[in-house]
Design an enzyme around this catalytic site. Sequence first.
Site, short mmCIF file in Angstrom:
data_model
loop_
_atom_site.label_atom_id
_atom_site.label_comp_id
_atom_site.label_asym_id
_atom_site.label_seq_id
_atom_site.Cartn_x
_atom_site.Cartn_y
_atom_site.Cartn_z
N ASN A 246 3.90 5.24 -4.23
CA ASN A 246 4.64 3.93 -3.73
C ASN A 246 4.47 2.91 -4.77
O ASN A 246 4.56 1.78 -4.46
CB ASN A 246 4.01 3.55 -2.41
CG ASN A 246 2.38 3.30 -2.58
OD1 ASN A 246 1.81 3.51 -3.57
ND2 ASN A 246 1.62 2.97 -1.63
N ASP B 36 -11.59 1.38 -8.28
CA ASP B 36 -11.72 1.30 -7.04
C ASP B 36 -12.80 2.23 -6.08
O ASP B 36 -13.04 3.24 -7.00
CB ASP B 36 -10.15 1.53 -6.32
CG ASP B 36 -9.66 2.46 -6.99
OD1 ASP B 36 -10.05 3.37 -7.50
OD2 ASP B 36 -8.41 2.60 -6.79
N HIS C 83 1.53 1.98 -6.31
CA HIS C 83 0.37 1.27 -6.31
C HIS C 83 -0.53 1.63 -7.66
O HIS C 83 -0.37 2.57 -8.08
CB HIS C 83 -0.68 1.54 -5.13
CG HIS C 83 -1.21 2.90 -4.94
ND1 HIS C 83 -1.69 3.39 -3.62
CD2 HIS C 83 -1.66 3.75 -5.74
CE1 HIS C 83 -2.12 4.63 -3.84
NE2 HIS C 83 -2.26 4.70 -5.32
N GLU D 230 -1.94 -2.16 -3.08
CA GLU D 230 -0.79 -1.44 -2.40
C GLU D 230 0.43 -2.62 -2.40
O GLU D 230 0.28 -3.80 -2.58
CB GLU D 230 -0.96 -1.20 -0.88
CG GLU D 230 -2.40 -0.18 -0.78
CD GLU D 230 -1.75 1.36 -1.07
OE1 GLU D 230 -0.92 1.66 -1.72
OE2 GLU D 230 -2.32 2.13 -0.16
C1 F6R Z 1 -7.62 5.53 -8.16
C2 F6R Z 1 -6.50 4.82 -8.56
C3 F6R Z 1 -5.20 5.27 -7.90
C4 F6R Z 1 -4.34 6.53 -7.95
C5 F6R Z 1 -3.35 6.88 -7.55
C6 F6R Z 1 -2.81 8.20 -7.93
O1 F6R Z 1 -8.75 5.30 -8.76
O2 F6R Z 1 -6.36 3.99 -9.22
O3 F6R Z 1 -4.23 4.28 -7.88
O4 F6R Z 1 -4.36 6.47 -9.76
O5 F6R Z 1 -3.55 6.94 -6.47
O6 F6R Z 1 -3.72 9.28 -7.78
P1 F6R Z 1 -3.37 10.80 -8.21
O7 F6R Z 1 -3.79 10.65 -9.71
O8 F6R Z 1 -4.36 11.69 -7.50
O9 F6R Z 1 -1.98 11.35 -8.02
#
Ligand code: F6R
Length: 257
Positions: free
Chosen positions: A136, A67, A138, A143
């Site tokens: 959450n 992303d 995701h 989301e």
């Molecule tokens: C970002 C991604 C998100 C993160 C998630 C956890 O490329 O794929 O799904 O893996 O938001 O983020 P952290 O690792 O910062 O807790």
Amino acid sequence: MEIYVVKDYKEMSKKAAKIIAEEMKRKKDLVLGLATGSTPEGTYAKLAKMCEKGKIDFSNVVTFNLDEYLGLEDEHEQSYHHFMDKHLFSKVNIKPKNTNVPAGCPKNIEKTCEKYDKKIESLGGIDLQLLGIGNNGHIGFNEPGDVFIPETHVAKLTEATLDANARLFKSKDEVPKESITMGMKSIMNAKKILLLASGSGKANAICMSLSGPITPWVPASILQLHNDLIVVIDEEAAQQILEQKKTMQRARVYKSY
Ligand code: F6R
């Protein structure tokens, strides 16, 4: 499903890097799906070290990131382009032309999304997809919502994600409200998936995703349907899932702490 429960973030990073390195040795032209965020930073540092020591070779590896924030230029300090350059691409012998991160400021969003999926498909899909998980549930920026969206698409970030990611910006207001994210099809088509989580803040998301009902309201729950899912979590992130007897019986669980 294989679940490795390790002591802490450091051990999670070590184990994840080892799994990725094994896949890279098995297939020199590995198509590797990558994530950003705090979770994989340690894994990337380990991979960079292994590469420096000549233990792994990125010269034929092709990467696709999950992303990017919509509206951020590649050079922006908080863009995922910048994150990947800083933590991995600048430290290993990967060819820049073999790295793919969705464009944050595309001229034509629809075409950009379509092209991203076509490019992944044209290489035979992703061999190994690395995933973090949001509080959450995701994955990428898929989301919680009414449906699982298969294609790469523009996703509105939820309040929970804006709150979680505000730590990296000067204020919550500066966090972009939208992103471009790979959809569930490319993720689920990956031949192998490696899901990482560390810390008690992820315990509920891990438990709901791997043990609860499969629903787009917990996007990572779709991973229960994948037949080669490896989960590496630390003790804190594992707190709740370890209590789910049925899931634990179904999965192969390895504890090392
Ligand atoms: C970002 C991604 C998100 C993160 C998630 C956890 O490329 O794929 O799904 O893996 O938001 O983020 P952290 O690792 O910062 O807790």
